[in-house]
Motif scaffolding. Structure first.
Motif, PDB file in Angstrom:
ATOM      1  N   LEU A  51       0.834  -1.209   0.000  1.00 35.14           N
ATOM      2  CA  LEU A  51       0.000   0.000   0.000  1.00 35.14           C
ATOM      3  C   LEU A  51       0.865   1.253   0.000  1.00 35.14           C
ATOM      4  CD1 LEU A  51      -2.691  -1.034   2.635  1.00 35.14           C
ATOM      5  CD2 LEU A  51      -3.077  -0.698   0.178  1.00 35.14           C
ATOM      6  N   ALA A  99      -5.244   3.636   4.182  1.00 29.08           N
ATOM      7  CA  ALA A  99      -6.157   2.680   4.824  1.00 29.08           C
ATOM      8  C   ALA A  99      -7.615   3.062   4.595  1.00 29.08           C
ATOM      9  CB  ALA A  99      -5.850   2.579   6.315  1.00 29.08           C
ATOM     10  N   LEU A 121      -9.280   1.675   1.339  1.00 29.25           N
ATOM     11  CA  LEU A 121      -9.268   0.244   1.032  1.00 29.25           C
ATOM     12  C   LEU A 121     -10.643  -0.238   0.600  1.00 29.25           C
ATOM     13  CD1 LEU A 121      -7.073  -1.254   3.866  1.00 29.25           C
ATOM     14  CD2 LEU A 121      -6.439  -0.715   1.527  1.00 29.25           C
ATOM     15  N   THR A 164      -8.922  -3.307  -4.228  1.00 32.12           N
ATOM     16  CA  THR A 164      -7.543  -3.123  -3.761  1.00 32.12           C
ATOM     17  C   THR A 164      -7.029  -4.415  -3.155  1.00 32.12           C
ATOM     18  OG1 THR A 164      -7.986  -0.792  -3.298  1.00 32.12           O
ATOM     19  CG2 THR A 164      -6.047  -1.740  -2.260  1.00 32.12           C
ATOM     20  N   LEU A 165      -7.827  -5.059  -2.330  1.00 32.94           N
ATOM     21  CA  LEU A 165      -7.420  -6.314  -1.707  1.00 32.94           C
ATOM     22  C   LEU A 165      -7.201  -7.407  -2.748  1.00 32.94           C
ATOM     23  CD1 LEU A 165      -6.751  -7.798   0.866  1.00 32.94           C
ATOM     24  CD2 LEU A 165      -9.174  -8.270   1.158  1.00 32.94           C
TER      25      LEU A 165
END
Length: 88
Positions: free
Chosen positions: A54, A61, A64, A68-69
């Motif tokens: 990241l 954060a 997210l 993205t994950l």
């Protein structure tokens, strides 16, 4: 900035990066719900890697999301999973 890295790919300061404030909380929560040290260690390694990934992409954060994950997991899988080994 260079001092934050012990060597290429390792963030020396665990509070550094977009997830830095959350990593110790994550470790604590895993322990509270009964995970052993041997199980926590690889989960923390992936979490730190995600934090670094990241940071390198200048993502935060708060931003997210599932996409993205998925992007990270694809990257991580390509870098760290031996394709000759069965997953199961």
């Amino acid at each position: 900035m260079r001092r934050r890295y012990e060597r290429w790919g390792t963030i020396a300061d665990p509070s550094f990066g977009p997830l830095g404030d959350y990593l110790e909380q994550f470790r604590t929560q895993l322990s509270k719900v009964g995970y052993t040290r041997g199980t926590i260690k690889p989960k923390m390694r992936i979490a730190r890697h995600f934090n670094k990934w990241l940071h390198q992409r200048r993502l935060h954060a708060k931003g997210l999301n599932e996409k993205t994950l998925r992007n990270f997991l694809g990257y991580y899988h390509n870098c760290h999973v031996d394709s000759s080994r069965p997953l199961g």
